[in-house]
Design an enzyme around this catalytic site. Structure first.
Site, short mmCIF file in Angstrom:
data_model
loop_
_atom_site.label_atom_id
_atom_site.label_comp_id
_atom_site.label_asym_id
_atom_site.label_seq_id
_atom_site.Cartn_x
_atom_site.Cartn_y
_atom_site.Cartn_z
N HIS A 17 15.60 22.50 -39.96
CA HIS A 17 14.52 21.89 -40.74
C HIS A 17 13.85 20.78 -39.93
O HIS A 17 12.64 20.68 -39.87
CB HIS A 17 15.08 21.22 -42.00
CG HIS A 17 15.65 22.14 -43.03
ND1 HIS A 17 16.89 21.97 -43.58
CD2 HIS A 17 15.13 23.24 -43.65
CE1 HIS A 17 17.12 22.90 -44.49
NE2 HIS A 17 16.09 23.69 -44.55
N LYS A 41 19.67 27.07 -58.51
CA LYS A 41 21.01 27.32 -57.96
C LYS A 41 21.76 25.99 -57.93
O LYS A 41 21.15 24.93 -57.85
CB LYS A 41 20.92 27.96 -56.57
CG LYS A 41 20.02 27.22 -55.61
CD LYS A 41 19.93 27.94 -54.29
CE LYS A 41 18.98 27.19 -53.35
NZ LYS A 41 18.72 27.80 -52.09
N ARG A 90 12.72 32.07 -39.52
CA ARG A 90 13.90 32.26 -38.67
C ARG A 90 13.97 33.65 -38.09
O ARG A 90 14.27 33.85 -36.93
CB ARG A 90 15.18 32.01 -39.47
CG ARG A 90 15.46 30.56 -39.71
CD ARG A 90 16.50 30.38 -40.74
NE ARG A 90 15.98 30.74 -42.05
CZ ARG A 90 16.35 30.16 -43.18
NH1 ARG A 90 17.27 29.24 -43.17
NH2 ARG A 90 15.82 30.52 -44.32
N SER A 127 21.09 26.14 -44.69
CA SER A 127 21.92 25.14 -45.38
C SER A 127 23.14 25.79 -46.03
O SER A 127 24.24 25.23 -45.99
CB SER A 127 21.11 24.42 -46.45
OG SER A 127 20.02 23.77 -45.88
P1 ADP Z 1 17.66 26.97 -46.41
O1 ADP Z 1 17.35 28.43 -46.29
O2 ADP Z 1 18.26 26.39 -45.18
O3 ADP Z 1 18.35 26.59 -47.69
P2 ADP Z 1 15.26 25.69 -47.46
O4 ADP Z 1 15.03 26.41 -48.71
O5 ADP Z 1 15.58 24.24 -47.59
O6 ADP Z 1 16.29 26.30 -46.46
O7 ADP Z 1 14.03 25.93 -46.49
C1 ADP Z 1 12.91 25.15 -46.34
C2 ADP Z 1 12.05 25.68 -45.22
O8 ADP Z 1 12.70 25.44 -43.97
C3 ADP Z 1 11.77 27.18 -45.24
O9 ADP Z 1 10.45 27.39 -44.80
C4 ADP Z 1 12.74 27.76 -44.24
O10 ADP Z 1 12.28 28.93 -43.67
C5 ADP Z 1 12.73 26.64 -43.23
N1 ADP Z 1 13.96 26.67 -42.44
C6 ADP Z 1 15.21 26.57 -42.90
N2 ADP Z 1 16.10 26.66 -41.87
C7 ADP Z 1 15.36 26.81 -40.75
C8 ADP Z 1 15.67 26.98 -39.37
N3 ADP Z 1 16.93 27.04 -38.94
N4 ADP Z 1 14.65 27.12 -38.49
C9 ADP Z 1 13.38 27.10 -38.94
N5 ADP Z 1 13.01 26.96 -40.21
C10 ADP Z 1 13.98 26.81 -41.11
#
Ligand code: ADP
Length: 159
Positions: A17, A41, A90, A127
C-alpha cells in the site's frame, strides 16, 4: 489542484500500500487515503487504529491526508472535490473486479480510476495474508512498516 483518492480497508497498511501511496504522492498535488469503514468483514484493527497507523507511516509525505469513508466511494469523492481514484494492481486476478468498479464509478459519477502496477517485490502481498502469517508465528518484517509489526504482535498476543 490535482487531488486523487486512494481507497482501501488497510487492515493493516502494508509496504505494498505504502509503495502505491508514495508513488501517487509524487504524481499528484494531494493524495487522500480513504479508509473504508463499511463493516462487511471482521477487521483485526479498528478504523481509528488503521487511521493512526496510516497517519504515522505517511507522515514523511507533506501531501498525503488520511480520511475515513463509508458508503459509496463516488459519494466520498463528490464531498471532497475528487475526480480520480488510484488503485494498485497486483496481478491479473485483481483486474476483473477492479475493472467493474472503475466502470461503475465512471458510469455513476464520472469518477476516473487510474491503475498503478505493483512493485514486483510486493505483488504477493495482501493484508489478509500478513495477518494469517503473523497469527501462526511467521515473520512478516519487511512486509509491513515497523509500527504495524509491533501492533500486530501486540494484538495477536491478546487473542
Ligand atoms: P488488501 O487486499 O491488502 O486487503 P485493500 O483493500 O486495503 O487491500 O486495498 C487497497 C488498495 O491497495 C487496492 O487498490 C489494492 O489493489 C491495493 N493494494 C493492496 N496491496 C497491494 C500491493 N501489494 N501492491 C499494490 N497495490 C496493493
Amino acid at each position: 489542484m490535482h487531488r486523487v483518492a486512494c481507497p482501501g480497508s488497510f487492515d493493516p497498511v502494508t509496504n505494498g500500500h505504502l509503495d502505491i501511496i508514495g508513488r501517487a504522492a509524487g504524481l499528484y498535488d494531494e493524495v487522500i487515503v480513504a479508509v473504508l469503514t463499511n463493516v462487511t468483514k471482521r477487521s483485526l484493527f479498528t478504523v481509528d487504529e488503521r487511521v493512526e497507523m496510516l497517519t504515522e507511516v505517511t507522515g514523511r509525505y507533506g501531501n498525503v491526508r488520511i480520511e475515513r469513508f463509508g458508503g459509496l466511494l463516488v459519494g466520498f469523492c463528490a464531498a471532497h472535490g475528487i475526480t480520480s481514484v488510484i488503485k494498485g494492481l497486483r496481478a491479473v486476478s485483481d483486474f476483473e473486479y477492479e475493472m467493474q468498479m472503475a466502470q461503475m464509478n465512471y458510469q455513476m459519477a464520472k469518477v476516473e480510476t487510474l491503475f498503478m502496477t505493483t512493485n514486483p517485490q510486493y505483488s504477493f502481498l495482501r493484508s489478509s495474508l500478513v495477518k494469517e502469517i503473523a497469527r501462526y508465528g511467521g515473520d512478516v518484517s519487511g512486509l509491513v512498516p515497523d509500527t504495524v509489526l509491533s501492533r500486530l504482535r501486540q494484538r495477536l498476543a491478546q487473542e
